[in-house]
Design a protein around this motif. Structure first.
Motif, PDB file in Angstrom:
ATOM      1  N   GLN A 689     -16.414  -3.261  -1.627  1.00  0.00           N
ATOM      2  CA  GLN A 689     -17.439  -2.540  -0.874  1.00  0.00           C
ATOM      3  C   GLN A 689     -16.830  -1.824   0.338  1.00  0.00           C
ATOM      4  OE1 GLN A 689     -20.264  -3.603  -2.524  1.00  0.00           O
ATOM      5  NE2 GLN A 689     -21.394  -1.850  -1.723  1.00  0.00           N
ATOM      6  N   SER A 693     -16.525   2.154   0.927  1.00  0.00           N
ATOM      7  CA  SER A 693     -17.213   2.794   2.067  1.00  0.00           C
ATOM      8  C   SER A 693     -16.256   3.682   2.836  1.00  0.00           C
ATOM      9  CB  SER A 693     -17.764   1.744   3.028  1.00  0.00           C
ATOM     10  OG  SER A 693     -18.714   0.969   2.383  1.00  0.00           O
ATOM     11  N   VAL A 696     -15.555   6.813   0.902  1.00  0.00           N
ATOM     12  CA  VAL A 696     -16.692   7.731   0.898  1.00  0.00           C
ATOM     13  C   VAL A 696     -16.827   8.418   2.253  1.00  0.00           C
ATOM     14  CG1 VAL A 696     -19.213   7.867   0.764  1.00  0.00           C
ATOM     15  CG2 VAL A 696     -17.928   6.523  -0.934  1.00  0.00           C
ATOM     16  N   SER A 697     -16.723   7.644   3.345  1.00  0.00           N
ATOM     17  CA  SER A 697     -16.971   8.296   4.639  1.00  0.00           C
ATOM     18  C   SER A 697     -15.835   9.258   4.987  1.00  0.00           C
ATOM     19  CB  SER A 697     -17.211   7.260   5.745  1.00  0.00           C
ATOM     20  OG  SER A 697     -16.072   6.463   5.913  1.00  0.00           O
ATOM     21  N   GLY A 730     -21.227   6.884  -4.118  1.00  0.00           N
ATOM     22  CA  GLY A 730     -21.324   7.128  -2.684  1.00  0.00           C
ATOM     23  C   GLY A 730     -21.110   8.599  -2.338  1.00  0.00           C
ATOM     24  N   GLN A 734     -23.763  11.807  -1.001  1.00  0.00           N
ATOM     25  CA  GLN A 734     -23.511  12.733   0.115  1.00  0.00           C
ATOM     26  C   GLN A 734     -23.630  14.186  -0.339  1.00  0.00           C
ATOM     27  OE1 GLN A 734     -22.269  11.722   3.355  1.00  0.00           O
ATOM     28  NE2 GLN A 734     -22.670   9.608   2.773  1.00  0.00           N
TER      29      GLN A 734
END
Ligand code: ZN
Ligand code: ZN
Ligand code: FE
Length: 767
Positions: A689, A693, A696-697, A730, A734
């Motif tokens: 996870q 994350s 993705v960010s 993810g 966006q």
């Protein structure tokens, strides 16, 4: 003719030879009342037909949309020519002249009609293990040269009997021009031998003897389509354990072959994606979660919740499985990581000492070809090993090749590829180029794909790693003066392989999460954010660089990377305490010393970060095959629903021109969990996870800054279905378009394809 008849010359390109295309055209032309001819030539299939314009339109539509199952039509182009008053429709013999670049078909699983004949006691092919037709059977593995015709295959030595010849000559027959056509009277014969090669039984008796040996727990070498398998009763723990000992294979999972989908469903939980893949004519090994209580010996896939399942794909497999009545381990016929044996001599020499008997036959295999491997990623299939059933199917290039390219791939999971015209043709899986035998096989594969693709390369595309045998060969070829070099950075090749598969020409943000690949700065890359297209790339972000203590030893011993990361996240004391538990005081101190003195190579590898996390979580401090720890970490994570995963601090990104992702906070949290004794599965899920994350960010921010709307995910780490699904979902959330691997492996098996695309479409080689 004055009756409104017109004549068109129709050029059909793609995989259209050896797949029953001409009889299909013939039948359609007759139905439509058209006259003219169809023939194979070196560029594909040429049709000339005359008759009413409406009927010709219908023929063109049928050529595009109704082609036989094995055909892959890439182009249908019609031009008007003067009517000639033809009064019949003919199939004209092959024209062997011109350029031989008509693609050869894949090896294809036995079709239902052939199987029905094999099972029919009144049929002349009853129990005949080499039954095939234009819709099924071996192709890539038996063809020696193109155009594809019987004398150009390993069936050249068999003369068809009158009955087979009649089928072969009859345009209305399913075996019209089926080059490997054979029957018990004229075709190959099965032989059962002892391990030294002494003949014990032939034909049907050979089959019965082999089946009896397997049922009794014996280990056999069985000659298949692309090589020999080592076969053993998959339900018999003692027999499977014995195979593991003899093959010198510690933990790497064995594939299991079953007779049909129902039998597969007893062993694994199969979603629709896995089912479709299992029954497809390509017949890959499909990784599927093992059913609780599935009747399969524990040592088939030690420590893994997944089984590699495949369905029988030759009549011999069907006949054997029907007699044994149990699933069979069918693993590549080799010792350890050598290439799969594909000739009888080689089988007796190398496999003889490992087996109790050899089931073979006299149809030679020209080129070895391992089974392919695929896995459901979300709602689609991702091919992890692209080999039998996929090679040599061409991939369409996103544009015309500027030059003819030979691409020699990387080092592990080696494949080679050629590009010219509008296509890339990639080889089967060759293996890891560390054995001399594998290197020889690599040279043969280069000859085979150059030959099949009719490519005389202008350039040779290769990795930057100076120590790869593939790089050395490429530079030798360049020194020989016949070709120019086209070096392609490893992770650029990964991203390009994904773009090639999607024929995507525009720049993307590529996430290349990988094991190790040579970076131009002398560090080993593997956690990269690249703005890339076929022309080039710019490194816009990466994982923090840390020591890789011991180089290759760090790959075999993930505890070394665990110490590197623990030291960065929690200091030398904490790292030493961890090291004491994982490897003992002395070795831990030595590795930390290496790290502290800055003498180790440095790496930004995401794969090695996963190794480190796996070791801290409590999985293997040492592995027996590449990425074993990371694979088991994913397996653990998948026992926990994503929404139940603990939230760990997301690795931080530092911005200094390029983004640097530092997972130290995550590593610190995982060290705390180890001390607290938290369930490893929860920690594993949390790691996935957190890394997803961060990907993705950082990915979304970089894409926004660069004005890019598409992200490509590549590299061996994206074999991890949990991670790739989390990252892809993810990024899509966006608003980004995400390209993921389907037919081209995300691992180094896809590198040659990426290299080929870069060198074929790029304007000039990198300076
Ligand atoms: Zn068939
Ligand atoms: Zn025959
Ligand atoms: Fe790689």
């Amino acid at each position: 003719m004055g009756d409104g008849s017109v004549r068109r010359r129709i050029r059909v390109t793609g995989t259209v030879q050896g797949v029953g295309f001409r009889p299909f055209v013939y039948r359609r032309a007759l139905e439509l009342g058209l006259n003219g001819f169809v023939r194979n030539d070196a560029a594909g299939v040429l049709v000339e037909a005359e008759g009413p314009p409406g009927a010709l339109d219908e023929l063109e539509r049928a050529l595009r949309h109704d082609a036989p199952p094995l055909a892959r039509v890439s182009g249908v182009e019609a031009t008007a020519v003067a009517p000639e008053g033809s009064t019949v429709f003919l199939i004209v013999a092959s024209d062997a002249g011109g350029r031989a670049d008509a693609p050869v078909s894949i090896d294809t699983a036995t079709c239902a009609e052939c199987l029905a004949e094999v099972d029919d006691p009144t049929d002349r092919r009853w129990r005949y293990p080499f039954t095939n037709c234009t819709n099924c059977g071996p192709r890539y593995t038996i063809v020696e040269r193109v155009p594809y015709d019987r004398p150009a295959t390993t069936m050249a030595g068999f003369t068809m009997c009158a009955a087979c010849q009649r089928e072969y000559d009859d345009p209305a027959d399913r075996r019209f021009h089926a080059q490997p056509n054979a029957c018990p009277a004229c075709g190959p014969t099965l032989r059962y031998c002892d391990p030294t090669g002494a003949l014990l039984a032939k034909a049907d008796e050979a089959l019965d003897a082999a089946a009896a040996a397997l049922a009794g727990g014996g280990i056999l070498a069985v000659k298949g389509i692309g090589g020999f398998h080592l076969a053993v009763d998959a339900t018999a723990e003692a027999a499977v354990g014995e195979l593991r000992r003899r093959k010198a294979r510690d933990d790497k999972p064995f594939a299991v072959m079953v007779a049909d989908l129902a039998a597969a469903a007893e062993l694994g939980r199969l979603g629709p994606v896995a089912r479709d893949a299992l029954v497809s004519p390509r017949r890959p090994i499909v990784l599927a979660p093992r059913r609780a209580g599935a009747p399969v010996a524990a040592s088939v896939a030690p420590g893994l919740p997944e089984l590699g399942l495949m369905l029988a794909y030759s009549p011999l497999h069907h006949l054997l499985l029907a007699r044994v009545g149990r699933p069979l381990v069918m693993t590549s016929g080799n010792r350890s990581d050598e290439p799969i044996a594909h000739t009888d001599d080689d089988a007796f020499e190398r496999l003889g000492p490992l087996v109790d008997g050899v089931l073979t036959h006299d149809r030679p295999i020209h080129i070895r070809c391992d089974d392919s491997v695929a896995r459901a990623h979300g709602d689609a299939l991702t091919v992890l090993r692209r080999s039998r059933g996929y090679a040599p199917e061409p991939l369409a290039l996103a544009g015309p090749a500027r030059r003819a390219v030979l691409a020699v791939g990387a080092e592990l999971k080696s494949t080679v590829a050629v590009a010219s015209g509008r296509a890339i043709v990639a080889s089967h899986h060759i293996g890891d180029l560390e054995h001399l035998a594998t290197y020889r096989s690599f040279l043969q594969a280069i000859d085979h794909v150059c030959h099949l693709g009719a490519v005389v390369p202008d350039v040779v595309a290769h990795d930057l790693h100076p120590e790869y045998l593939s790089t050395k060969l490429a530079l030798d070829l360049v020194a020989g003066g016949d070709v120019e070099a086209w070096p392609v950075q490893h992770h650029h090749a990964h991203v390009a392989s994904c773009l090639a598969e999607h024929a995507h020409l525009e720049p993307v943000l590529g996430l290349a999460f990988d094991g190790l690949g040579y970076g131009p700065d002398g560090t080993l890359w593997g956690g990269e954010f690249l703005v890339a297209d076929f022309e080039g790339y710019e490194r816009v972000g990466h994982l923090e660089a840390v020591a890789l203590p011991g180089g290759a030893a760090a790959v075999r011993e993930p505890w070394r990377m665990a110490l590197t990361w623990a030291r960065r996240a929690a200091g030398a004391e904490a790292a030493l305490a961890l090291g004491r538990e994982l490897a003992g005081e002395e070795r831990a101190a030595a590795v930390l010393d290496l790290v502290e003195r800055g003498r180790a190579l440095r790496t930004t590898s995401m794969g090695r970060l996963f190794d480190a996390l796996a070791a801290i979580v409590g999985l293997h401090p040492r592995v027996t095959y590449e990425a074993q720890a990371a694979i088991e970490l994913e397996a653990l994570a998948r026992t926990v629903a994503p929404e139940d995963a603990p939230r760990y601090p997301v690795p931080a990104a530092r911005r200094d021109g390029t983004f640097v992702v530092d997972p130290a906070p995550l590593v610190a949290a995982v060290l705390d969990e180890r001390r607290a004794g938290t369930a490893p599965a929860l920690v594993a899920a949390g790691c996935h996870q957190a890394i997803a994350s961060a990907a993705v960010s950082v990915g979304a921010e970089l894409a926004a800054r660069r004005g890019l709307n598409t992200v490509a995910l590549s590299g061996g780490v994206f074999q991890n279905a949990r991670l790739s699904t989390l990252v892809a979902d993810g990024l899509r959330a966006q608003g980004l378009r995400v390209l993921v691997h389907r037919l081209v492996p995300p691992n180094d098996g896809g590198i040659s394809i990426g290299q080929a695309a870069v060198a074929a479409l790029g304007r000039r080689p990198p300076a």
